[in-house]
Design an enzyme around this catalytic site. Sequence first.
Site, PDB file in Angstrom:
ATOM      1  N   HIS A  42     -10.951  -7.204   1.829  1.00 53.11           N
ATOM      2  CA  HIS A  42     -11.861  -8.330   1.588  1.00 53.11           C
ATOM      3  C   HIS A  42     -11.150  -9.664   1.886  1.00 53.11           C
ATOM      4  O   HIS A  42     -11.691 -10.522   2.576  1.00 53.11           O
ATOM      5  CB  HIS A  42     -12.351  -8.284   0.134  1.00 53.11           C
ATOM      6  CG  HIS A  42     -13.133  -9.493  -0.288  1.00 53.11           C
ATOM      7  ND1 HIS A  42     -14.508  -9.525  -0.265  1.00 53.11           N
ATOM      8  CD2 HIS A  42     -12.724 -10.712  -0.740  1.00 53.11           C
ATOM      9  CE1 HIS A  42     -14.908 -10.724  -0.692  1.00 53.11           C
ATOM     10  NE2 HIS A  42     -13.861 -11.449  -0.989  1.00 53.11           N
ATOM     11  N   GLU A  43      -9.933  -9.808   1.360  1.00 51.85           N
ATOM     12  CA  GLU A  43      -9.186 -11.055   1.586  1.00 51.85           C
ATOM     13  C   GLU A  43      -8.879 -11.229   3.074  1.00 51.85           C
ATOM     14  O   GLU A  43      -8.922 -12.357   3.598  1.00 51.85           O
ATOM     15  CB  GLU A  43      -7.885 -11.063   0.769  1.00 51.85           C
ATOM     16  CG  GLU A  43      -8.076 -11.068  -0.751  1.00 51.85           C
ATOM     17  CD  GLU A  43      -8.978 -12.187  -1.238  1.00 51.85           C
ATOM     18  OE1 GLU A  43      -8.939 -13.286  -0.649  1.00 51.85           O
ATOM     19  OE2 GLU A  43      -9.753 -11.958  -2.183  1.00 51.85           O
ATOM     20  N   HIS A  77     -11.723 -12.811   4.913  1.00 46.68           N
ATOM     21  CA  HIS A  77     -11.765 -14.284   4.842  1.00 46.68           C
ATOM     22  C   HIS A  77     -10.892 -14.893   5.942  1.00 46.68           C
ATOM     23  O   HIS A  77     -11.218 -15.931   6.504  1.00 46.68           O
ATOM     24  CB  HIS A  77     -11.252 -14.775   3.484  1.00 46.68           C
ATOM     25  CG  HIS A  77     -12.248 -14.640   2.370  1.00 46.68           C
ATOM     26  ND1 HIS A  77     -13.532 -15.135   2.446  1.00 46.68           N
ATOM     27  CD2 HIS A  77     -12.145 -14.072   1.132  1.00 46.68           C
ATOM     28  CE1 HIS A  77     -14.178 -14.880   1.316  1.00 46.68           C
ATOM     29  NE2 HIS A  77     -13.364 -14.230   0.499  1.00 46.68           N
ATOM     30  N   GLU A 121     -18.510 -14.692   1.110  1.00 51.15           N
ATOM     31  CA  GLU A 121     -18.046 -13.568   0.291  1.00 51.15           C
ATOM     32  C   GLU A 121     -18.620 -12.250   0.794  1.00 51.15           C
ATOM     33  O   GLU A 121     -17.901 -11.255   0.899  1.00 51.15           O
ATOM     34  CB  GLU A 121     -18.415 -13.775  -1.187  1.00 51.15           C
ATOM     35  CG  GLU A 121     -17.651 -14.895  -1.881  1.00 51.15           C
ATOM     36  CD  GLU A 121     -16.132 -14.740  -1.812  1.00 51.15           C
ATOM     37  OE1 GLU A 121     -15.638 -13.620  -1.604  1.00 51.15           O
ATOM     38  OE2 GLU A 121     -15.441 -15.764  -1.936  1.00 51.15           O
TER      39      GLU A 121
HETATM   40 ZN    ZN Z   1     -13.703 -13.495  -1.361  1.00 55.42          ZN
END
Ligand code: ZN
Length: 215
Positions: free
Chosen positions: A127-128, A131, A184
């Site tokens: 997930h990171e 980004h 997100e």
């Molecule tokens: Zn996030």
Amino acid sequence: MRHFRFLSALLGVALLITLACTLNPATGQRQFSLIGEQQEIAMGREYAKQVQGEIGLYQDKALQAYVQKIGKDLASHTERPNLPWEFHVVDDPGVNAFALPGGYIFITRGILAAFNSEAEMASVLGHEMGHVTARHSVEQMSRAQLAQLGLGVAMVASEDFRQYAGLAQMGLGVLFLKFSRDDESQADHLGLRYLMRDNTLLGWLRSLWFPSRRD
Ligand SMILES: [Zn+2]
């Protein structure tokens, strides 16, 4: 004369927006960016140093190497495998993870303790990384820079606005601090994509999603 200055400033900003739209490698979408990759990496490296200095790394070399290995493997499946990806555990009891531009990822020792499996850690790292590959921070910073420019244009144009400009500028920092909900969910989506490309992690994921099934 004032109108001419305003118009040319506005034209300048419009031209900048047109020139500064690039194709994002991960999302395939056009993205506003005033910051090149080298600058992105340099900024990330600088912030990473600050994080390490202020929060401090968790003093466990084996654990750091383990997180770095899982992260690096996953990074090789991203659209930006050549970034100087780094993965660190910071000495913080809170449950948190964050990504700096350029591929510097941090997780807290608190979140490590909360993980039930390697797959859970990998999905947070993924997930990171999403980004980073989608350049969410870069886009935010670019928008902030543009907003500053926009304020400049407005200040040239209006006496009234000049009085409120101080207030408006103060609000900007707050406005651009957090990722949007869209960012997100995009990071979730991208993270899952990277996990799916990793055979080892795929096995872990299966065990996470179908814990009762053995195959
Ligand atoms: Zn996030």
